[in-house]
Write a protein that holds these residues in place. Structure first.
Motif, short mmCIF file in Angstrom:
data_model
loop_
_atom_site.label_atom_id
_atom_site.label_comp_id
_atom_site.label_asym_id
_atom_site.label_seq_id
_atom_site.Cartn_x
_atom_site.Cartn_y
_atom_site.Cartn_z
N GLY A 87 0.52 10.10 24.47
CA GLY A 87 -0.10 11.09 23.60
C GLY A 87 -0.93 10.47 22.50
N LEU A 88 -1.42 11.31 21.64
CA LEU A 88 -2.32 10.94 20.55
C LEU A 88 -1.52 10.63 19.29
N SER A 89 -1.72 9.43 18.76
CA SER A 89 -1.02 9.01 17.55
C SER A 89 -1.96 9.06 16.35
N LEU A 90 -1.66 9.92 15.39
CA LEU A 90 -2.46 9.99 14.17
C LEU A 90 -2.36 8.68 13.40
N THR A 91 -1.19 8.07 13.40
CA THR A 91 -0.98 6.81 12.68
C THR A 91 -1.86 5.72 13.28
N SER A 92 -1.87 5.58 14.60
CA SER A 92 -2.71 4.56 15.25
C SER A 92 -4.19 4.85 15.04
N ALA A 93 -4.57 6.12 15.05
CA ALA A 93 -5.97 6.50 14.86
C ALA A 93 -6.46 6.08 13.48
N VAL A 94 -5.60 6.20 12.48
CA VAL A 94 -5.97 5.81 11.12
C VAL A 94 -6.03 4.28 11.01
N LEU A 95 -5.05 3.60 11.56
CA LEU A 95 -4.97 2.14 11.43
C LEU A 95 -6.07 1.41 12.16
N ASP A 96 -6.56 1.96 13.26
CA ASP A 96 -7.55 1.25 14.07
C ASP A 96 -8.82 2.08 14.23
N ARG A 97 -9.23 2.73 13.15
CA ARG A 97 -10.41 3.62 13.20
C ARG A 97 -11.65 2.90 13.71
N ALA A 98 -11.91 1.71 13.20
CA ALA A 98 -13.13 0.98 13.57
C ALA A 98 -12.91 0.04 14.74
N GLY A 99 -11.70 -0.01 15.26
CA GLY A 99 -11.40 -0.94 16.35
C GLY A 99 -11.75 -0.37 17.71
N THR A 100 -11.14 -0.97 18.73
CA THR A 100 -11.43 -0.56 20.11
C THR A 100 -10.19 -0.08 20.84
N ARG A 101 -9.05 -0.07 20.18
CA ARG A 101 -7.81 0.35 20.85
C ARG A 101 -7.76 1.87 21.00
N ILE A 102 -7.05 2.31 22.01
CA ILE A 102 -6.81 3.73 22.22
C ILE A 102 -5.64 4.11 21.32
N PRO A 103 -5.81 5.08 20.43
CA PRO A 103 -4.75 5.42 19.46
C PRO A 103 -3.61 6.24 20.07
N THR A 104 -2.79 5.57 20.86
CA THR A 104 -1.69 6.24 21.53
C THR A 104 -0.36 5.79 20.93
N ALA A 105 0.66 6.58 21.15
CA ALA A 105 1.99 6.25 20.64
C ALA A 105 2.58 5.05 21.38
N HIS A 106 1.98 4.64 22.49
CA HIS A 106 2.49 3.50 23.25
C HIS A 106 2.19 2.18 22.56
N LEU A 107 1.32 2.18 21.56
CA LEU A 107 1.03 0.98 20.81
C LEU A 107 2.15 0.78 19.80
N PRO A 108 3.01 -0.23 20.01
CA PRO A 108 4.16 -0.41 19.12
C PRO A 108 3.71 -0.62 17.67
N VAL A 109 4.50 -0.13 16.75
CA VAL A 109 4.18 -0.23 15.32
C VAL A 109 3.97 -1.69 14.93
N ALA A 110 4.80 -2.60 15.42
CA ALA A 110 4.72 -4.00 15.05
C ALA A 110 3.39 -4.63 15.48
N SER A 111 2.78 -4.13 16.56
CA SER A 111 1.54 -4.72 17.04
C SER A 111 0.31 -3.97 16.56
N ARG A 112 0.50 -2.92 15.80
CA ARG A 112 -0.64 -2.18 15.27
C ARG A 112 -1.32 -3.03 14.22
N PRO A 113 -2.63 -2.97 14.16
CA PRO A 113 -3.34 -3.81 13.19
C PRO A 113 -3.00 -3.39 11.76
N PRO A 114 -3.03 -4.35 10.83
CA PRO A 114 -2.72 -4.01 9.44
C PRO A 114 -3.81 -3.11 8.86
N ALA A 115 -3.41 -2.28 7.91
CA ALA A 115 -4.37 -1.39 7.24
C ALA A 115 -5.34 -2.24 6.42
N ALA A 116 -6.59 -1.86 6.44
CA ALA A 116 -7.61 -2.64 5.71
C ALA A 116 -7.65 -2.26 4.26
#
Length: 116
Positions: A87-116
């Motif tokens: 599904g769609l993760s609002l948290t991932s969408a915010v953290l990787d707005r300018a990146g190339t990752r798909i903002p899904t809940a399958h992206l573990p929190v530990a591997s999510r990019p740090p907030a800029a």
């Protein structure tokens, strides 16, 4: 900061730009009678998940009336996430707005990019 109102959940605070994009994706899916899983971290850091169906009441409340043009690349990434099993993760969408990752809940929190 706007809010996404979900039946049975209440209001979820979301920045207006993200809210506009997420609401667009959700409405596109719900119009096709496709449910979507939506996840976010609440104010206490707890992950919240909802299964939104075409019969769920969903309302977007924007903080401002000003709208900017929607970013098609970001919309495509959000739609890919909404179509994924996680599904769609609002948290991932915010953290990787300018990146190339798909903002899904399958992206573990530990591997999510740090907030800029």
């Amino acid at each position: 900061m706007g809010a996404l109102h979900l039946e049975g959940v209440g209001a979820v605070s979301v920045e207006d730009e993200l809210l506009d994009h997420v609401f667009t994706v959700m409405i596109a899916k719900l119009r096709r009678h496709e449910p979507v899983v939506l996840t976010w971290s609440d104010e206490y850091g707890q992950e919240q998940r909802v299964f939104v169906t075409p019969v769920t009441f969903v309302r977007a409340e924007f903080d401002t009336g000003a709208r900017i043009a929607r970013d098609k690349v970001w919309l495509d990434r959000l739609m890919m996430a909404a179509n994924s099993q996680g599904g769609l993760s609002l948290t991932s969408a915010v953290l990787d707005r300018a990146g190339t990752r798909i903002p899904t809940a399958h992206l573990p929190v530990a591997s999510r990019p740090p907030a800029a």
